[in-house]
Motif scaffolding. Structure first.
Motif, PDB file in Angstrom:
ATOM      1  N   GLY A 111       0.784  -1.222   0.000  1.00 31.26           N
ATOM      2  CA  GLY A 111       0.000   0.000   0.000  1.00 31.26           C
ATOM      3  C   GLY A 111       0.818   1.274   0.000  1.00 31.26           C
ATOM      4  O   GLY A 111       0.259   2.361  -0.187  1.00 31.26           O
ATOM      5  N   GLU A 112       2.123   1.176   0.226  1.00 28.21           N
ATOM      6  CA  GLU A 112       2.975   2.351   0.146  1.00 28.21           C
ATOM      7  C   GLU A 112       3.280   2.666  -1.327  1.00 28.21           C
ATOM      8  O   GLU A 112       2.946   1.879  -2.223  1.00 28.21           O
ATOM      9  CB  GLU A 112       4.263   2.127   0.943  1.00 28.21           C
ATOM     10  N   PHE A 113       3.913   3.816  -1.564  1.00 29.33           N
ATOM     11  CA  PHE A 113       4.179   4.257  -2.933  1.00 29.33           C
ATOM     12  C   PHE A 113       5.636   4.641  -3.122  1.00 29.33           C
ATOM     13  O   PHE A 113       6.255   5.267  -2.245  1.00 29.33           O
ATOM     14  CB  PHE A 113       3.336   5.492  -3.276  1.00 29.33           C
ATOM     15  N   TYR A 114       6.167   4.281  -4.287  1.00 28.03           N
ATOM     16  CA  TYR A 114       7.362   4.938  -4.817  1.00 28.03           C
ATOM     17  C   TYR A 114       6.898   6.190  -5.544  1.00 28.03           C
ATOM     18  O   TYR A 114       5.708   6.363  -5.823  1.00 28.03           O
ATOM     19  CB  TYR A 114       8.103   4.015  -5.778  1.00 28.03           C
ATOM     20  N   ASN A 115       7.842   7.083  -5.890  1.00 27.04           N
ATOM     21  CA  ASN A 115       7.436   8.348  -6.490  1.00 27.04           C
ATOM     22  C   ASN A 115       7.891   8.490  -7.940  1.00 27.04           C
ATOM     23  O   ASN A 115       7.074   8.684  -8.828  1.00 27.04           O
ATOM     24  CB  ASN A 115       7.971   9.512  -5.645  1.00 27.04           C
ATOM     25  N   PHE A 116       9.174   8.367  -8.210  1.00 27.02           N
ATOM     26  CA  PHE A 116       9.723   8.678  -9.525  1.00 27.02           C
ATOM     27  C   PHE A 116       9.991   7.448 -10.375  1.00 27.02           C
ATOM     28  O   PHE A 116      10.368   6.386  -9.856  1.00 27.02           O
ATOM     29  CB  PHE A 116      11.057   9.419  -9.382  1.00 27.02           C
ATOM     30  N   VAL A 117       9.843   7.617 -11.697  1.00 22.97           N
ATOM     31  CA  VAL A 117      10.436   6.700 -12.672  1.00 22.97           C
ATOM     32  C   VAL A 117      11.546   7.463 -13.383  1.00 22.97           C
ATOM     33  O   VAL A 117      11.464   8.680 -13.569  1.00 22.97           O
ATOM     34  CB  VAL A 117       9.410   6.164 -13.688  1.00 22.97           C
ATOM     35  N   THR A 118      12.563   6.730 -13.784  1.00 24.25           N
ATOM     36  CA  THR A 118      13.733   7.374 -14.386  1.00 24.25           C
ATOM     37  C   THR A 118      13.720   7.338 -15.899  1.00 24.25           C
ATOM     38  O   THR A 118      14.560   7.992 -16.530  1.00 24.25           O
ATOM     39  CB  THR A 118      15.031   6.714 -13.881  1.00 24.25           C
ATOM     40  N   GLY A 122       9.609   2.787 -17.399  1.00 29.99           N
ATOM     41  CA  GLY A 122       9.017   2.625 -16.079  1.00 29.99           C
ATOM     42  C   GLY A 122       9.979   2.148 -15.004  1.00 29.99           C
ATOM     43  O   GLY A 122       9.540   1.604 -13.984  1.00 29.99           O
ATOM     44  N   THR A 123      11.271   2.374 -15.193  1.00 32.03           N
ATOM     45  CA  THR A 123      12.240   2.001 -14.163  1.00 32.03           C
ATOM     46  C   THR A 123      12.016   2.873 -12.931  1.00 32.03           C
ATOM     47  O   THR A 123      12.119   4.097 -12.994  1.00 32.03           O
ATOM     48  CB  THR A 123      13.683   2.187 -14.671  1.00 32.03           C
ATOM     49  N   ILE A 124      11.706   2.241 -11.816  1.00 31.52           N
ATOM     50  CA  ILE A 124      11.361   2.980 -10.598  1.00 31.52           C
ATOM     51  C   ILE A 124      12.617   3.399  -9.847  1.00 31.52           C
ATOM     52  O   ILE A 124      13.527   2.593  -9.633  1.00 31.52           O
ATOM     53  CB  ILE A 124      10.462   2.123  -9.689  1.00 31.52           C
ATOM     54  N   ASN A 125      12.667   4.650  -9.459  1.00 35.47           N
ATOM     55  CA  ASN A 125      13.726   5.141  -8.577  1.00 35.47           C
ATOM     56  C   ASN A 125      13.340   4.719  -7.153  1.00 35.47           C
ATOM     57  O   ASN A 125      12.481   5.331  -6.522  1.00 35.47           O
ATOM     58  CB  ASN A 125      13.833   6.664  -8.686  1.00 35.47           C
ATOM     59  N   ARG A 126      13.976   3.663  -6.668  1.00 34.71           N
ATOM     60  CA  ARG A 126      13.564   3.077  -5.396  1.00 34.71           C
ATOM     61  C   ARG A 126      14.287   3.654  -4.178  1.00 34.71           C
ATOM     62  O   ARG A 126      13.910   3.350  -3.045  1.00 34.71           O
ATOM     63  CB  ARG A 126      13.776   1.554  -5.434  1.00 34.71           C
ATOM     64  N   PHE A 127      15.314   4.465  -4.407  1.00 35.87           N
ATOM     65  CA  PHE A 127      16.130   4.900  -3.270  1.00 35.87           C
ATOM     66  C   PHE A 127      16.335   6.413  -3.211  1.00 35.87           C
ATOM     67  O   PHE A 127      17.030   6.896  -2.325  1.00 35.87           O
ATOM     68  CB  PHE A 127      17.492   4.198  -3.322  1.00 35.87           C
ATOM     69  N   GLY A 128      15.743   7.162  -4.127  1.00 34.43           N
ATOM     70  CA  GLY A 128      15.916   8.609  -4.115  1.00 34.43           C
ATOM     71  C   GLY A 128      15.312   9.247  -2.881  1.00 34.43           C
ATOM     72  O   GLY A 128      14.373   8.721  -2.275  1.00 34.43           O
ATOM     73  N   GLY A 129      15.831  10.418  -2.525  1.00 36.29           N
ATOM     74  CA  GLY A 129      15.361  11.109  -1.331  1.00 36.29           C
ATOM     75  C   GLY A 129      13.906  11.525  -1.412  1.00 36.29           C
ATOM     76  O   GLY A 129      13.270  11.775  -0.383  1.00 36.29           O
ATOM     77  N   THR A 130      13.357  11.614  -2.643  1.00 34.73           N
ATOM     78  CA  THR A 130      11.936  11.920  -2.804  1.00 34.73           C
ATOM     79  C   THR A 130      11.251  10.821  -3.612  1.00 34.73           C
ATOM     80  O   THR A 130      10.297  11.077  -4.349  1.00 34.73           O
ATOM     81  CB  THR A 130      11.742  13.275  -3.516  1.00 34.73           C
ATOM     82  N   LEU A 135       4.756   6.152   2.983  1.00 38.82           N
ATOM     83  CA  LEU A 135       3.412   6.716   3.059  1.00 38.82           C
ATOM     84  C   LEU A 135       3.497   8.235   3.201  1.00 38.82           C
ATOM     85  O   LEU A 135       2.653   8.866   3.838  1.00 38.82           O
ATOM     86  CB  LEU A 135       2.650   6.119   4.243  1.00 38.82           C
ATOM     87  N   GLY A 136       4.521   8.810   2.603  1.00 40.71           N
ATOM     88  CA  GLY A 136       4.726  10.249   2.674  1.00 40.71           C
ATOM     89  C   GLY A 136       3.805  11.014   1.754  1.00 40.71           C
ATOM     90  O   GLY A 136       2.801  10.506   1.264  1.00 40.71           O
ATOM     91  N   TRP A 137       4.181  12.268   1.465  1.00 39.91           N
ATOM     92  CA  TRP A 137       3.266  13.157   0.750  1.00 39.91           C
ATOM     93  C   TRP A 137       2.930  12.678  -0.647  1.00 39.91           C
ATOM     94  O   TRP A 137       1.812  12.871  -1.120  1.00 39.91           O
ATOM     95  CB  TRP A 137       3.804  14.587   0.725  1.00 39.91           C
ATOM     96  N   TRP A 138       3.889  12.023  -1.346  1.00 37.72           N
ATOM     97  CA  TRP A 138       3.534  11.550  -2.688  1.00 37.72           C
ATOM     98  C   TRP A 138       2.522  10.406  -2.616  1.00 37.72           C
ATOM     99  O   TRP A 138       1.671  10.269  -3.484  1.00 37.72           O
ATOM    100  CB  TRP A 138       4.763  11.156  -3.494  1.00 37.72           C
ATOM    101  N   ALA A 139       2.600   9.604  -1.548  1.00 39.37           N
ATOM    102  CA  ALA A 139       1.605   8.543  -1.368  1.00 39.37           C
ATOM    103  C   ALA A 139       0.225   9.139  -1.103  1.00 39.37           C
ATOM    104  O   ALA A 139      -0.795   8.604  -1.580  1.00 39.37           O
ATOM    105  CB  ALA A 139       2.011   7.631  -0.214  1.00 39.37           C
ATOM    106  N   MET A 140       0.172  10.240  -0.360  1.00 42.00           N
ATOM    107  CA  MET A 140      -1.116  10.862  -0.089  1.00 42.00           C
ATOM    108  C   MET A 140      -1.715  11.458  -1.361  1.00 42.00           C
ATOM    109  O   MET A 140      -2.940  11.443  -1.547  1.00 42.00           O
ATOM    110  CB  MET A 140      -0.965  11.953   0.985  1.00 42.00           C
TER     111      MET A 140
END
Length: 205
Positions: A111-118, A122-130, A135-140
């Motif tokens: 249920g949590e979210f990653y934020n960026f693709v590079t 669709g390669t997910i940026n799994r470790f970036g600071g944002t 469950l932070g602001w991008w998840a909301m």
């Protein structure tokens, strides 16, 4: 029962639709320009490019982060949904669906979210600071878009609404499991804010 309650709440608190003196109140030209339709894992989705800069206004990535993020795509989905309700334009509904497909893609099984693709693959940026899973602001923002999608697609495509509702409830359950300090406050820059906000700090609108 949970899905029915979710839909009821969204119908009650959703944004009223309409026009101002018969004219659309939002110009979507630039948002459409930033939106790129792509295929990721054999599914149609939409990216919303982070920047477009003077003088030629070509797409510009966010250095070190990626080229598109749930933070922006989710908000684009909400705008496309609202404007679809105002105008009835089916193209806007399909743009919203493409954005929501990206939001679904970026949701982790818990249920949590990653934020960026590079990239467009669709390669997910799994470790970036944002971009790390949270469950932070991008998840909301993602949760907001899912909820609006449930409300609108319940009428136009109930099966898709079910998919969105299941994703919404996954994040809701994750939130319920982590909010253990409800009612407590903390001070941020001299202001008292809820300590239980997911991610520890409120996001800007």
């Amino acid at each position: 029962m949970l899905r029915a309650l979710l839909i009821l709440l969204l119908l009650v608190f959703g944004l009223p639709t309409g026009k101002v003196r018969g004219e659309e109140i939002v110009n979507l030209d630039h948002l459409r320009f930033l939106t790129e339709r792509v295929s990721i894992t054999d599914q149609e989705m939409a990216l919303v490019h982070i920047y477009s800069e003077h003088p030629d206004y070509q797409w510009v990535d966010a250095a070190g982060e990626g080229l598109s993020a749930v933070d922006d795509v989710a908000r684009a989905a909400v705008i496309y949904l609202w404007q679809y309700e105002r105008s009835g334009d089916p193209e806007l509904l399909e743009l919203a669906r493409a954005c929501l497909n990206f939001v679904l893609y970026m949701q982790a099984p818990d249920g949590e979210f990653y934020n960026f693709v590079t990239d467009r693959a669709g390669t997910i940026n799994r470790f970036g600071g944002t971009s790390y899973k949270s469950l932070g602001w991008w998840a909301m923002r993602g949760l907001w878009a899912l909820g609006e999608g449930v409300r609108v697609f319940t009428i136009s495509d109930p099966d898709y609404a079910e998919t969105l509702a299941a994703a919404y409830l996954r994040t809701e359950a994750a939130l319920a499991a982590t909010v253990t300090n409800y009612g407590q406050m903390r001070e941020v820059h001299g202001f008292q804010v809820p300590a239980w906000i997911p991610g520890g700090e409120p996001a800007v609108a």
